[in-house]
Scaffold this motif. Structure first.
Motif, short mmCIF file in Angstrom:
data_model
loop_
_atom_site.label_atom_id
_atom_site.label_comp_id
_atom_site.label_asym_id
_atom_site.label_seq_id
_atom_site.Cartn_x
_atom_site.Cartn_y
_atom_site.Cartn_z
N ARG A 154 8.88 2.28 7.21
CA ARG A 154 9.91 1.68 8.05
C ARG A 154 9.35 1.24 9.40
N ARG A 155 8.33 1.94 9.87
CA ARG A 155 7.71 1.52 11.14
C ARG A 155 7.10 0.13 11.02
N SER B 84 2.86 -16.37 17.38
CA SER B 84 1.80 -15.92 16.47
C SER B 84 1.90 -14.40 16.26
N TYR B 85 1.45 -13.98 15.10
CA TYR B 85 1.50 -12.57 14.74
C TYR B 85 0.32 -11.83 15.37
N GLU B 86 0.62 -10.76 16.12
CA GLU B 86 -0.43 -10.05 16.85
C GLU B 86 -0.37 -8.53 16.63
N HIS B 87 0.15 -8.11 15.51
CA HIS B 87 0.33 -6.67 15.28
C HIS B 87 -0.51 -6.14 14.11
N GLU B 88 -1.54 -6.83 13.77
CA GLU B 88 -2.34 -6.39 12.62
C GLU B 88 -2.97 -5.02 12.86
N LEU B 89 -3.48 -4.79 14.07
CA LEU B 89 -4.10 -3.50 14.37
C LEU B 89 -3.06 -2.38 14.39
N GLU B 90 -1.88 -2.66 14.95
CA GLU B 90 -0.83 -1.64 14.97
C GLU B 90 -0.38 -1.29 13.55
N ALA B 91 -0.26 -2.32 12.70
CA ALA B 91 0.15 -2.08 11.32
C ALA B 91 -0.91 -1.26 10.57
N ARG B 92 -2.17 -1.57 10.86
CA ARG B 92 -3.24 -0.77 10.25
C ARG B 92 -3.16 0.68 10.72
N GLY B 93 -2.80 0.86 11.99
CA GLY B 93 -2.66 2.21 12.51
C GLY B 93 -1.55 2.99 11.83
N VAL B 94 -0.49 2.30 11.41
CA VAL B 94 0.59 2.97 10.68
C VAL B 94 0.07 3.52 9.36
N VAL C 26 0.84 -1.20 0.00
CA VAL C 26 0.00 0.00 0.00
C VAL C 26 0.88 1.25 0.00
N MET C 27 1.92 1.23 0.84
CA MET C 27 2.82 2.38 0.91
C MET C 27 3.54 2.61 -0.42
N MET C 28 4.03 1.53 -1.01
CA MET C 28 4.75 1.65 -2.27
C MET C 28 3.82 2.12 -3.39
#
Length: 309
Positions: free
Chosen positions: A199-200, A218-228, A84-86
């Motif tokens: 980069r975040r 397990s991966y638990e950062h989906e919400l944080e990544a969405r926040g970025v 998305v960023m790219m």
């Protein structure tokens, strides 16, 4: 990223750039030929930026598709959001190209004015050549007086045209490169915003080595990544130009203007505006000086015709 979905896995078709100006700049008045070639070259450069933006979007989509194929939740999510960023970086290339179109369109004002000045130069030279030829063949020809008065008119018209060309060249060159350089700054600052937030996302990839046979956490950062992504979108939306306005003297210098609608047109505008009081006064003075220097035997019907305002 405004109104953009938070995934790159569905992309619109790329916009096709079409131009019929292949031969523009290869012909036309000599005075405007060099600038016409420059404008044509800029058109090619703009197309390259648009192509780079499309390629960046395609690469972003491929990155997202690859991440999904790894069957790793962390890699799949982060690669999609990096995509998305790219893709937004690619969109910024397209915005940059649009701003360059405005810059290119402003240069056309100068080219159009150069094209309209060329006939007045040619007319002045033509009359001058006719006078020289007639003086050589028949120095006592009564037609010399008529040609000399015609030369007065031609020089006066050319004087107006040259003044307008000088004013337009300075004003529009300044305006064009103000647009160009401001676009470079905007592109750079927005790319920095996107790169820093991208980069975040990398911090959410746990690269701790695992022993064969052990399960990774397990991966638990989906919400944080969405926040970025949301932070990046908010920063882009709140971005404002930081450059100081370019000083101009539009209120003092008469400028030949064709309007913003001419930016997309490659046609050559005919005619020269001569409504400036300064130009009219200068023209009148020139005519009067010519009259003083003319032979006393000039006939009434050969008096110079006032220029149309």
């Amino acid at each position: 990223m405004t109104n953009r979905t938070l995934s790159i896995r569905s992309r619109k078709e790329p916009r096709h750039r079409f131009t019929i100006n292949t031969f523009r700049g290869m012909s036309g008045p000599e005075l405007s030929r060099k600038l016409s070639r420059l404008i044509k070259s800029e058109n090619s450069a703009i197309g390259a930026y648009e192509a780079a933006g499309r390629e960046r979007g395609s690469i972003a989509s491929q990155l997202s598709d690859w991440g999904e194929s790894t069957e790793d939740d962390a890699i799949s999510d982060i690669s999609d959001k990096l995509g998305v960023m790219m893709a937004e970086m690619g969109e910024q290339e397209d915005v940059f190209a649009q701003n360059l179109e405005d810059y290119r369109g402003t240069l056309k004002h100068i080219r159009n004015m150069e094209s309209s000045v060329q006939p007045s130069r040619e007319q002045r030279q033509k009359v001058t050549d006719e006078i020289a030829k007639l003086k050589y063949k028949d120095p006592n020809s009564p037609r010399l007086t008529t040609l000399e008065h015609e030369l007065v008119r031609a020089e006066a018209q050319n004087l107006v045209a040259e003044a307008q060309l000088s004013n337009t060249t300075r004003t529009k060159l300044k305006e064009a490169f103000d647009i160009h350089l401001a676009a470079v700054v905007e592109r750079a600052e927005k790319q920095i915003i996107l790169a820093k937030h991208a980069r975040r996302l990398l911090d959410y990839i746990d690269d701790t080595p695992v022993v064969p046979g052990d399960a990774r956490q397990s991966y638990e950062h989906e919400l944080e990544a969405r926040g970025v992504l949301e932070d990046a979108e908010n920063d882009l939306r709140s971005w404002r130009p930081s450059l100081e306005p370019m000083a101009t003297a539009d209120q003092e210098v008469p400028v030949h203007g064709n309007g913003a609608a001419d930016h997309d047109s490659d046609g050559v505008n005919a005619g020269v505006e001569s409504d400036s009081v300064i130009n009219v006064v200068t023209t009148s003075t020139t005519v009067e000086k010519k009259q003083v220097n003319e032979p006393q035997a000039s006939t009434p019907e050969a008096q110079p015709v006032p220029l149309a305002s």
